[in-house]
Design an enzyme around this catalytic site. Structure first.
Site, PDB file in Angstrom:
ATOM      1  N   SER A 115      57.690  87.587  38.996  1.00 44.64           N
ATOM      2  CA  SER A 115      59.340  87.205  38.668  1.00 44.64           C
ATOM      3  C   SER A 115      59.422  85.884  37.764  1.00 44.64           C
ATOM      4  O   SER A 115      60.679  85.764  37.639  1.00 44.64           O
ATOM      5  CB  SER A 115      59.673  86.649  40.348  1.00 44.64           C
ATOM      6  OG  SER A 115      60.148  87.662  40.927  1.00 44.64           O
ATOM      7  N   LYS A 118      62.131  86.644  35.315  1.00 37.19           N
ATOM      8  CA  LYS A 118      63.532  86.582  35.349  1.00 37.19           C
ATOM      9  C   LYS A 118      63.989  85.447  34.319  1.00 37.19           C
ATOM     10  O   LYS A 118      65.400  85.220  33.834  1.00 37.19           O
ATOM     11  CB  LYS A 118      64.027  86.124  36.629  1.00 37.19           C
ATOM     12  CG  LYS A 118      63.873  87.267  37.786  1.00 37.19           C
ATOM     13  CD  LYS A 118      64.152  86.868  39.234  1.00 37.19           C
ATOM     14  CE  LYS A 118      63.930  87.938  40.114  1.00 37.19           C
ATOM     15  NZ  LYS A 118      62.536  88.384  40.354  1.00 37.19           N
ATOM     16  N   SER A 299      65.399  84.192  43.272  1.00 37.92           N
ATOM     17  CA  SER A 299      64.618  85.176  42.871  1.00 37.92           C
ATOM     18  C   SER A 299      65.023  86.632  43.013  1.00 37.92           C
ATOM     19  O   SER A 299      64.456  87.486  43.745  1.00 37.92           O
ATOM     20  CB  SER A 299      63.279  85.207  43.323  1.00 37.92           C
ATOM     21  OG  SER A 299      62.219  85.937  42.474  1.00 37.92           O
TER      22      SER A 299
END
Length: 461
Positions: A115, A118, A299
């Site tokens: 993640s 991102k 997230s």
């Protein structure tokens, strides 16, 4: 009387606002002296408010001295030897002011980012679209009298009728229905045929490298330009996700119109909005900067995937996952931070993504620079250790060797099977802002406590 937690949460908000408008120094605002020790989610391009930012980092007055490299290297090297990290680990610590490497180990090695992907997706969105861009969900007149088209604008946070108010404030399907009904009644129209247009996004709603369980487990919904509550059947629950978000959203909109006194034909089908069709109603998302903060703090996989597709559209490509990843990399190239980046999605769910620690730490350093105003939401959106988002879940920064730095680290987490990453920023004990990235993609079980320890070492250096 405010609880201690409420006071700390309020302080966190003040810190985020203050830090974005002054010299960015986390330690100056949060550090105690001495410190006390107390899985990861319209058919035209949006309006762009400004272009990409290509400035260099600048020295700011009041920066403290760099940490002692020898001591920091010894401590980080020792921690990086922990077997919990597995046998492929990359690490870097940068001076946020100059970009100088204070510590590096496999810093340029592309590693599965999970993640922390991102970070680059959000940076590309801010640089390409501008932080004030909003995404509009619209209703327009159809090609024939009495026909109406609900047009998705790529806002997965569009709130359905059961959603509860959250931050950032969401566009509401109920508000859209009320505005549309008012326009129709003013035209003396009380019976319509409804269709829906989700053509802003194209291609597969599932990204390469996604595992079959992601949608059933609620990691993400199939990605469409028309969706409410991020494709959740119940907005308060992560799962189940609906298989056809556009149809589900259009059906809910039809029910809301009925409550407003508009009769809708039973058949609600996909359609195409006529070019230049008169608008009957619209609602706008929160500005992009707050969507980015939300995406990083929580997230949010669904929002990240939408942002990648919006970058593709702004960059003149179709709104598909493949075009989105190429467009994100193209924007990163303009920013000078694309070396070794390979993407298959925008959220980091894909196991095919590769990013180096150096790229992540450099993007974060840019976000704290006064010369990169479009990117500030990257810094302000980072979870705060022990307090917010994926670092405030009660599992992070709780061990003896990391809990003393609670509140002093802002960082984005990354978690997949056998993958743990952490990238963020901290202010050293002498007041120097540094950024870091620690990445491991051959983790035997979990390396989260070790990553917290590494970040804590940086914060107290």
């Amino acid at each position: 009387m405010l609880t201690t937690l409420a006071v700390l949460q309020a302080l966190t908000i003040v810190i985020g606002v203050y830090a974005m408008t002054t010299d960015f120094s986390l330690g100056a605002l949060t550090r105690q002296s001495p410190p006390t020790k107390p899985t990861e989610g319209p058919p035209s391009a949006p309006v762009v408010t400004s272009g990409p930012v290509l400035a260099q980092l600048s020295v700011k007055p009041g920066d403290g001295p760099l940490p002692t490299k020898g001591t920091l290297t010894r401590q980080l090297t020792d921690a990086l030897g922990d077997k919990a990290l597995g046998d492929r680990v990359g690490a870097v610590v940068l001076d946020a002011v100059t970009g100088e490497r204070i510590f590096a180990s496999n810093a340029d090695t592309p590693i599965v980012p999970a993640s922390t992907t991102k970070i680059v997706t959000c940076a590309a969105a801010l640089a390409s679209l501008g932080p004030d861009t909003r995404f509009s969900t619209r209703v327009v007149q159809g090609a024939s009298p009495g026909t109406v088209v609900l047009v998705g604008g790529g806002d997965p946070l569009l709130a359905g009728p059961s959603a509860k108010p959250v931050y950032p404030k969401q566009a509401s399907l109920a508000t859209l229905a009320a505005r549309t009904a008012a326009t129709l009644k003013a035209q003396n129209i009380r019976k319509i045929t409804l269709s829906y247009d989700s053509s802003l996004f194209a291609g597969s709603p599932i990204a390469p490298g996604w595992k079959p369980n992601y949608v059933p487990d609620g990691e993400a919904a199939p990605v469409y330009a028309l969706a409410m509550d991020e494709g959740r059947q119940n907005p308060r629950n992560r799962q189940p996700r609906v298989s056809n978000p556009p149809q589900y959203t259009a059906a809910a909109f039809a029910s809301l119109l009925a409550k407003q006194g508009i009769t809708v034909a039973r058949s609600v089908r996909p359609g195409k909005a006529p070019a230049g069709a008169p608008e009957l109603g619209r609602v706008d998302s929160a500005p992009l900067y707050s969507l980015v903060e939300h995406t990083l703090t929580h997230s949010d996989n669904d929002m990240a995937e939408a942002l990648a597709r919006h970058v593709a559209i702004k960059e003149g490509k179709e709104g598909s996952v493949e075009a989105g990843t190429k467009a994100v990399i193209a924007v990163l190239q303009r920013l000078g931070v694309a070396q070794g980046v390979s993407l298959s999605d925008g959220s980091g769910l894909s196991t095919l993504n590769r990013i180096s620690p150096s790229v992540l730490a450099t993007v974060i350093a840019m976000s704290g620079s006064a010369n990169q105003p479009n990117l500030h939401a990257i810094a302000s959106g980072m979870p705060i250790a022990g307090f917010s988002g994926t670092l405030g879940n009660g599992r992070r920064f709780t061990s003896r060797d990391s809990r003393g730095q609670v509140g002093l680290v802002r960082a984005k987490t990354g978690t997949l099977n056998n993958v743990n990453t952490l990238a963020g920023m901290a202010t050293t004990k002498d007041g120097r802002l540094v950024t870091f990235a620690f990445m491991a993609d051959r983790v035997p079980v979990t390396a989260e406590p070790v990553l917290d320890r590494l970040a804590a070492i940086v914060a107290r250096s």
